[in-house]
Scaffold this motif. Structure first.
Motif, short mmCIF file in Angstrom:
data_model
loop_
_atom_site.label_atom_id
_atom_site.label_comp_id
_atom_site.label_asym_id
_atom_site.label_seq_id
_atom_site.Cartn_x
_atom_site.Cartn_y
_atom_site.Cartn_z
N UNK A 146 1.01 -1.07 0.25
CA UNK A 146 0.45 -0.04 0.11
C UNK A 146 1.15 1.62 0.41
N UNK A 147 0.31 2.53 -0.61
CA UNK A 147 1.35 3.75 -0.72
C UNK A 147 1.71 4.20 0.71
N UNK A 148 0.54 3.72 1.91
CA UNK A 148 0.82 4.47 3.07
C UNK A 148 1.95 3.75 3.60
N UNK A 149 2.09 2.66 3.23
CA UNK A 149 3.63 1.90 4.07
C UNK A 149 4.79 1.94 3.17
N UNK A 150 4.65 2.08 2.24
CA UNK A 150 5.62 1.37 0.95
C UNK A 150 7.43 2.71 1.70
N UNK A 151 8.39 1.85 1.21
CA UNK A 151 9.57 2.20 1.83
C UNK A 151 9.66 1.75 3.27
N UNK A 152 8.39 1.63 4.33
CA UNK A 152 8.38 1.35 5.66
C UNK A 152 8.25 0.38 5.47
N UNK A 153 7.45 -1.09 5.00
CA UNK A 153 7.29 -2.03 5.63
C UNK A 153 7.86 -3.03 4.45
N UNK A 154 7.97 -4.09 4.94
CA UNK A 154 8.67 -5.40 4.22
C UNK A 154 8.14 -6.57 4.65
N UNK A 155 7.59 -7.03 3.63
CA UNK A 155 6.87 -8.92 3.75
C UNK A 155 7.93 -9.57 3.29
N UNK A 156 8.00 -10.29 4.04
CA UNK A 156 8.60 -11.95 3.34
C UNK A 156 8.25 -12.99 4.04
N UNK A 157 8.94 -13.78 3.55
CA UNK A 157 8.52 -15.83 3.52
C UNK A 157 9.74 -16.60 4.12
N UNK A 158 9.30 -17.65 4.43
CA UNK A 158 10.18 -18.83 5.18
C UNK A 158 8.90 -20.08 4.96
N UNK A 159 9.75 -20.25 3.35
CA UNK A 159 8.81 -21.45 3.06
C UNK A 159 8.81 -22.85 3.93
N UNK A 160 9.88 -22.64 3.63
CA UNK A 160 10.25 -24.34 5.27
C UNK A 160 9.29 -24.19 6.44
N UNK A 161 9.08 -22.62 7.11
CA UNK A 161 8.55 -22.68 8.21
C UNK A 161 7.11 -22.47 7.33
N UNK A 162 6.74 -22.38 6.56
CA UNK A 162 5.16 -21.77 5.58
C UNK A 162 4.37 -20.68 7.14
N UNK A 163 5.83 -19.91 7.07
CA UNK A 163 5.49 -18.71 7.88
C UNK A 163 6.19 -17.13 6.88
N UNK A 164 5.09 -16.17 7.20
CA UNK A 164 5.34 -14.70 6.54
C UNK A 164 5.55 -14.09 7.70
N UNK A 165 6.13 -13.05 7.41
CA UNK A 165 6.27 -12.01 8.33
C UNK A 165 6.12 -10.34 7.20
N UNK A 166 6.45 -9.13 8.52
CA UNK A 166 6.31 -8.25 8.06
C UNK A 166 7.03 -7.37 9.73
N UNK A 167 7.97 -7.05 8.71
CA UNK A 167 9.25 -5.80 9.46
C UNK A 167 8.47 -4.61 9.51
N UNK A 168 8.35 -4.00 10.31
CA UNK A 168 7.25 -2.48 10.11
C UNK A 168 7.98 -1.27 10.78
N UNK A 169 8.67 -0.99 9.96
CA UNK A 169 9.17 0.71 10.67
C UNK A 169 9.59 1.73 10.57
N UNK A 170 9.42 2.44 11.53
CA UNK A 170 9.35 4.30 11.06
C UNK A 170 7.62 4.42 11.58
N UNK A 171 7.80 3.41 12.56
CA UNK A 171 6.43 3.59 12.93
C UNK A 171 5.39 4.75 12.76
#
Length: 121
Positions: free
Chosen positions: A60-85
Motif C-alpha cells: 500500500x502507498x501508505x506503508x511503501x518504503x517502511x514495511x517489508x513482507x518476506x517469507x520462509x517456505x520451510x516454516x510456512x511463515x510470512x513476516x511483516x517488518x514494520x519500521x518508522x512506525x
C-alpha cells in the motif's frame, strides 16, 4: 484444514519497529499468495502487503518504503517488518493466505485472528 496464527504485535513508540509473524499449519498445501491487511476502529480494512509464490510483492502507498513482507517456505511463515512506525499505523493486523491443497487445483482463502499493533508515545 488450515490455521493461521499471527504474533509479534504490541505497543511501540513512534519511529520504532515491530516484526509480525504468521504461521500457517494444517493439511499439506501450497501457497499461492500470502499477505497482511489491517483495520483500525471505524475505518475500512486496508490491504497492506502481498507476496506471491513467485516472490513478487506489492505494498500500500501508505506503508511503501517502511514495511517489508518476506517469507520462509520451510516454516510456512510470512513476516511483516514494520519500521518508522507512525500513530496512524495503529490497527489490528491480519494475516491471510490463498492456498491450494496438494493434489487439487482449487484455491481457498484463510485469515488469522489478528494481532494488535499500537503506536503511541
Amino acid at each position: 484444514q488450515v490455521q493461521l496464527v499471527e504474533s509479534g504485535g504490541g505497543l511501540v513508540q513512534p519511529g520504532g519497529s515491530l516484526r509480525l509473524s504468521c504461521v500457517a499449519s494444517g493439511r499439506r498445501f501450497s501457497i499461492n499468495t500470502m499477505g497482511w491487511s489491517r483495520q483500525a476502529p471505524g475505518k475500512q480494512r486496508e490491504l497492506v502487503a502481498v507476496m506471491t509464490s513467485g516472490g513478487s510483492t506489492n505494498y500500500a502507498d501508505s506503508v511503501n518504503g517502511r514495511f517489508t513482507i518476506s517469507g520462509d517456505n520451510a516454516k510456512n511463515t510470512v513476516y511483516l517488518q514494520m519500521n518508522s512506525l507512525k500513530p496512524e499505523d495503529t490497527a489490528v493486523y491480519y494475516c491471510f493466505a490463498d492456498i491450494t491443497p496438494y493434489g487439487t487445483t482449487w484455491r481457498s482463502d484463510f485469515w488469522g485472528q489478528g494481532t494488535q499493533v499500537t503506536v503511541s508515545s
